[in-house]
Design a protein around this motif. Structure first.
Motif, PDB file in Angstrom:
ATOM      1  N   HIS A  52       0.835  -1.197   0.000  1.00 41.39           N
ATOM      2  CA  HIS A  52       0.000   0.000   0.000  1.00 41.39           C
ATOM      3  C   HIS A  52       0.875   1.254   0.000  1.00 41.39           C
ATOM      4  N   LEU A  53       1.913   1.186   0.828  1.00 45.02           N
ATOM      5  CA  LEU A  53       2.807   2.338   0.926  1.00 45.02           C
ATOM      6  C   LEU A  53       3.526   2.565  -0.407  1.00 45.02           C
ATOM      7  N   MET A  54       3.880   1.470  -1.060  1.00 45.00           N
ATOM      8  CA  MET A  54       4.539   1.587  -2.358  1.00 45.00           C
ATOM      9  C   MET A  54       3.638   2.306  -3.353  1.00 45.00           C
ATOM     10  N   VAL A  55       2.386   1.868  -3.394  1.00 48.89           N
ATOM     11  CA  VAL A  55       1.438   2.478  -4.321  1.00 48.89           C
ATOM     12  C   VAL A  55       1.243   3.950  -3.981  1.00 48.89           C
ATOM     13  N   VAL A 251       7.277  -2.032   8.657  1.00 51.19           N
ATOM     14  CA  VAL A 251       7.090  -1.121   7.527  1.00 51.19           C
ATOM     15  C   VAL A 251       7.910   0.154   7.725  1.00 51.19           C
ATOM     16  N   GLN A 252       7.883   0.656   8.964  1.00 51.91           N
ATOM     17  CA  GLN A 252       8.646   1.873   9.235  1.00 51.91           C
ATOM     18  C   GLN A 252      10.147   1.615   9.092  1.00 51.91           C
ATOM     19  N   LEU A 253      10.564   0.425   9.522  1.00 53.87           N
ATOM     20  CA  LEU A 253      11.989   0.078   9.416  1.00 53.87           C
ATOM     21  C   LEU A 253      12.406   0.031   7.946  1.00 53.87           C
ATOM     22  N   ILE A 254      11.594  -0.618   7.117  1.00 51.58           N
ATOM     23  CA  ILE A 254      11.918  -0.705   5.694  1.00 51.58           C
ATOM     24  C   ILE A 254      11.955   0.698   5.085  1.00 51.58           C
ATOM     25  N   GLY A 255      10.956   1.512   5.484  1.00 52.74           N
ATOM     26  CA  GLY A 255      10.930   2.898   5.004  1.00 52.74           C
ATOM     27  C   GLY A 255      12.201   3.637   5.390  1.00 52.74           C
ATOM     28  N   PHE A 256      12.624   3.407   6.626  1.00 54.31           N
ATOM     29  CA  PHE A 256      13.828   4.083   7.118  1.00 54.31           C
ATOM     30  C   PHE A 256      15.058   3.646   6.323  1.00 54.31           C
ATOM     31  N   LEU A 257      15.128   2.336   6.055  1.00 57.29           N
ATOM     32  CA  LEU A 257      16.283   1.808   5.336  1.00 57.29           C
ATOM     33  C   LEU A 257      16.315   2.299   3.884  1.00 57.29           C
ATOM     34  N   LEU A 258      15.135   2.580   3.319  1.00 54.65           N
ATOM     35  CA  LEU A 258      15.087   3.012   1.921  1.00 54.65           C
ATOM     36  C   LEU A 258      15.205   4.520   1.771  1.00 54.65           C
ATOM     37  N   LYS A 259      15.090   5.225   2.865  1.00 53.93           N
ATOM     38  CA  LYS A 259      15.034   6.686   2.804  1.00 53.93           C
ATOM     39  C   LYS A 259      16.271   7.267   2.103  1.00 53.93           C
ATOM     40  N   GLU A 260      17.435   6.858   2.561  1.00 52.96           N
ATOM     41  CA  GLU A 260      18.695   7.364   2.007  1.00 52.96           C
ATOM     42  C   GLU A 260      18.798   7.113   0.506  1.00 52.96           C
ATOM     43  N   PRO A 261      18.722   5.827   0.101  1.00 53.81           N
ATOM     44  CA  PRO A 261      18.858   5.552  -1.332  1.00 53.81           C
ATOM     45  C   PRO A 261      17.832   6.302  -2.176  1.00 53.81           C
ATOM     46  N   ARG A 264      18.716   9.857  -2.613  1.00 47.78           N
ATOM     47  CA  ARG A 264      19.876   9.984  -3.484  1.00 47.78           C
ATOM     48  C   ARG A 264      19.454   9.907  -4.954  1.00 47.78           C
ATOM     49  N   VAL A 265      18.587   8.906  -5.247  1.00 53.65           N
ATOM     50  CA  VAL A 265      18.072   8.770  -6.614  1.00 53.65           C
ATOM     51  C   VAL A 265      17.323  10.038  -7.011  1.00 53.65           C
ATOM     52  N   ALA A 266      16.461  10.504  -6.089  1.00 58.59           N
ATOM     53  CA  ALA A 266      15.673  11.707  -6.382  1.00 58.59           C
ATOM     54  C   ALA A 266      16.595  12.885  -6.635  1.00 58.59           C
ATOM     55  N   GLY A 267      17.670  12.948  -5.843  1.00 59.03           N
ATOM     56  CA  GLY A 267      18.621  14.052  -6.004  1.00 59.03           C
ATOM     57  C   GLY A 267      19.262  14.026  -7.378  1.00 59.03           C
ATOM     58  N   LEU A 268      19.558  12.818  -7.865  1.00 56.13           N
ATOM     59  CA  LEU A 268      20.163  12.691  -9.189  1.00 56.13           C
ATOM     60  C   LEU A 268      19.223  13.198 -10.275  1.00 56.13           C
ATOM     61  N   TYR A 269      17.929  13.069 -10.029  1.00 57.51           N
ATOM     62  CA  TYR A 269      16.943  13.559 -11.000  1.00 57.51           C
ATOM     63  C   TYR A 269      16.556  15.004 -10.715  1.00 57.51           C
ATOM     64  N   GLY A 270      17.249  15.607  -9.774  1.00 55.89           N
ATOM     65  CA  GLY A 270      16.953  16.997  -9.461  1.00 55.89           C
ATOM     66  C   GLY A 270      15.622  17.166  -8.749  1.00 55.89           C
ATOM     67  N   SER A 271      15.186  16.125  -8.041  1.00 55.41           N
ATOM     68  CA  SER A 271      13.919  16.211  -7.328  1.00 55.41           C
ATOM     69  C   SER A 271      14.203  16.184  -5.826  1.00 55.41           C
ATOM     70  N   ASP A 272      13.315  16.779  -5.055  1.00 50.56           N
ATOM     71  CA  ASP A 272      13.510  16.696  -3.602  1.00 50.56           C
ATOM     72  C   ASP A 272      12.483  15.734  -3.008  1.00 50.56           C
ATOM     73  N   TYR A 273      12.185  14.683  -3.792  1.00 50.00           N
ATOM     74  CA  TYR A 273      11.167  13.722  -3.356  1.00 50.00           C
ATOM     75  C   TYR A 273      11.588  13.013  -2.080  1.00 50.00           C
ATOM     76  N   ARG A 274      10.640  12.933  -1.128  1.00 47.72           N
ATOM     77  CA  ARG A 274      10.887  12.215   0.129  1.00 47.72           C
ATOM     78  C   ARG A 274       9.953  11.020   0.196  1.00 47.72           C
ATOM     79  N   LEU A 275      10.518   9.888   0.604  1.00 48.63           N
ATOM     80  CA  LEU A 275       9.708   8.679   0.723  1.00 48.63           C
ATOM     81  C   LEU A 275       8.631   8.878   1.798  1.00 48.63           C
ATOM     82  N   LEU A 276       7.392   8.529   1.444  1.00 52.26           N
ATOM     83  CA  LEU A 276       6.306   8.613   2.429  1.00 52.26           C
ATOM     84  C   LEU A 276       6.412   7.436   3.396  1.00 52.26           C
TER      85      LEU A 276
END
Lengths: 313, 229
Positions: A52-55, A251-261, A264-276
């Motif tokens: 659900h969070l992914m979607v 779920v929060q742990l997985i979110g936390f672990l994915l936050k950094e990567p 970083r990807v968003a930064g490469l695309y010039g976006s300031d997207y933050r994982l929900l």
């Protein structure tokens, strides 16, 4: 009379509270077995929550593209500018349409002349071959694929319209994929909820069989099915709540672990997207789902097995 | 207190455990039920406890026709009857106090009143000093007394016991029977299944003998055995 009623009510509440805490104590005394059950439930619940969070993240991400989702409506050649203005005015009043911009044939030609580098060639043309164009921005809330297509159909059926073109068809495809994913999450949730019911039911069933002697004795001295069922229901409730808490944590742990990567990807695309991550309401819903499923699973198991368990001597 | 009218019980696929049994036990009586194993003693007690239902005939307990007690009302019915068993059926992971308290907890009695009654019952069977012990640490005779304390803690009018002295030596058996007699003196009606003929004769109470599901003898208290026809 009233005070007797009140004292009976408080007695009833007290007994439930005792059962609630007693059940927790019971689980505490078998930490490994309880932890296993809670873990299975937690993992089962965390899967639909994670999907659900992914979607949701996909939706949030595509929300940024809504501004690029535009329809170009090419009017038939020979339709006048005033007609184009009138059409634009009519479309602005429709629900689902945010903005309509008219690009007249002359404006388009000017733009083309300025941008294309064909200005000299264009001078040779006797008249302007370009049609008037309406650029339409649907409102952001109408983002589902079905609605977008319906809007396109409606626009095509308008008189004087030659061609409707969606500039970003891939956005539409992305929405279609999101729709599918969302449905898949719903289905997965149902299947996994059934799984949780079975897990709790089976655990409680074993619990009941293990305590057969105790149940028979209680029945002999006049315990009702409801009385005997109660501690098992609270066991199930705690299993469910424990599973819910674990699911939220996972779920929060997985979110936390994915936050950094992700950033970083968003930064490469010039976006300031933050994982929900899970909203408090969603986390609460997950806990509630765990509690309800735990209660229900044990209720089904207890009702099925306690009935057949008649005492002997 | 107990009235059986032409009661028959046939188990599915089996022979008749009770056939056409008619008997009456008055309020305040202390009655022994004897007979070989398979004579129908246990079946009779199970009918009284509503563990089984008669195939034919009527069982009336305390003025209530047991046929009219629906499944849902069985718990309330059982709460008014004390039961003691050969294997005492104690919960081994709970203390003496908790075991005896069980019927009162089930009946939803308040904590203070429960504690008071439980102590009184444990005191009556002479185990007050052992209320905090687990049943496994007690002797067989003591375990049986805990079972009896649990049977009387809710002050039932009727107490039924299935071979309560079956596992005890004569001395302990007599002790248990004397305990039952004391309850009888304060008005409890007792029906005790036992095949300890010696002991029963010594006590001189009314004795009902069953043989193959039928009434064989019914001797009045203190009197000679008179054959039933």
């Amino acid at each position: 009379m009233q005070s007797r009623l009140a004292s009976r009510f408080f007695g009833y509440l007290l007994r439930h509270l005792q059962n609630l805490l007693g059940a927790l104590g019971g689980l505490w005394r078998q930490p490994l077995a309880s932890l296993m059950t809670v873990s299975v439930i937690g993992i089962a619940l965390s899967m639909p929550a994670g999907l659900h969070l992914m979607v949701e993240n996909g939706r949030a991400l595509s929300g940024g593209w809504e501004s690029t989702l535009e329809w170009s409506v090419y009017l038939q050649p020979g339709v006048s500018e005033s007609r184009a203005e009138a059409l634009a005015e009519e479309l602005r009043r429709r629900p689902g349409i945010d903005q309509v911009t008219v690009i007249t044939a002359d404006q388009a030609l000017d733009e083309f002349r300025a941008g294309s580098g064909f200005s000299e060639a264009l001078e040779l043309l006797a008249n302007n071959p370009l049609p008037n164009v309406l650029v339409i921005q649907p409102s952001a809330s109408d983002e589902s694929a079905g609605q977008t297509t319906r809007l396109a159909d409606e626009l095509e059926r308008l008189g004087d319209v030659d061609l409707v073109q969606l500039d970003t068809a891939w956005v539409q495809r992305f929405h279609a994929i999101l729709d599918t994913a969302r449905r898949a999450v719903t289905l997965a949730s149902i299947v996994l909820a059934l799984g949780v019911l079975l897990i709790v039911g089976n655990t409680i069933r074993l619990d009941i069989l293990n305590r057969r002697q105790e149940i028979e004795v209680a029945k002999l001295v006049g315990a009702s099915d409801a009385f005997i069922r109660r501690p098992f229901l609270y066991h199930g409730l705690w299993y469910g709540i424990g599973g819910g808490i674990l699911a939220v944590a996972l779920v929060q742990l997985i979110g936390f672990l994915l936050k950094e990567p992700v950033s970083r990807v968003a930064g490469l695309y010039g976006s300031d997207y933050r994982l929900l991550s899970l909203a408090p309401g969603e986390a609460g819903l997950l806990l509630l789902a765990g509690a309800v499923l735990g209660w229900l699973g044990s209720w089904i198991a207890a009702s099925r097995h306690l009935r057949d368990m008649d005492p002997e001597f | 207190m107990i009235r059986l009218e032409r009661v028959s019980k046939r188990y599915p696929g089996g022979s008749e455990a009770l056939s056409e049994l008619t008997l009456t036990i008055e309020k305040g009586e202390m009655v022994f039920l004897t007979g070989h194993s398979g004579a129908g003693k246990s079946t009779l007690l199970k009918l009284l406890a509503l563990i089984e239902r008669p195939t034919r005939g009527q069982v009336i307990v305390n003025g209530q026709n047991t046929a009219k007690v629906s499944r849902r009302k069985i718990p309330a019915y059982r709460q008014r009857i004390g039961m003691a068993f050969q294997d005492h059926k104690l919960l081994l992971d709970r203390t003496v106090f908790d075991n005896v308290a069980l019927p009162l907890v089930i009946a939803g009695m308040g904590r203070r009143e429960t504690a008071r009654r439980v102590r009184a019952a444990i005191d009556q069977v002479g185990l007050l000093s052992k209320e905090k012990l687990l049943p496994m640490t007690l002797s067989t005779g003591e375990q049986q007394r805990v079972g009896i304390a649990r049977a009387v803690v809710s002050k039932p009018d009727l107490l039924i016991a299935d071979e309560p002295t079956g596992n005890l030596d004569p001395e302990l058996s007599l002790e248990i029977m004397n305990l039952f007699s004391r309850f009888n003196e304060v008005g409890v009606t007792l029906l005790i299944a036992s095949h300890d003929i010696e002991l029963i004769r010594h006590l001189g109470r009314r004795r009902i003998s069953l043989h193959e599901g039928r009434l064989q003898d019914d001797s009045e208290a203190g009197g000679e055995i008179c054959r039933a026809d």
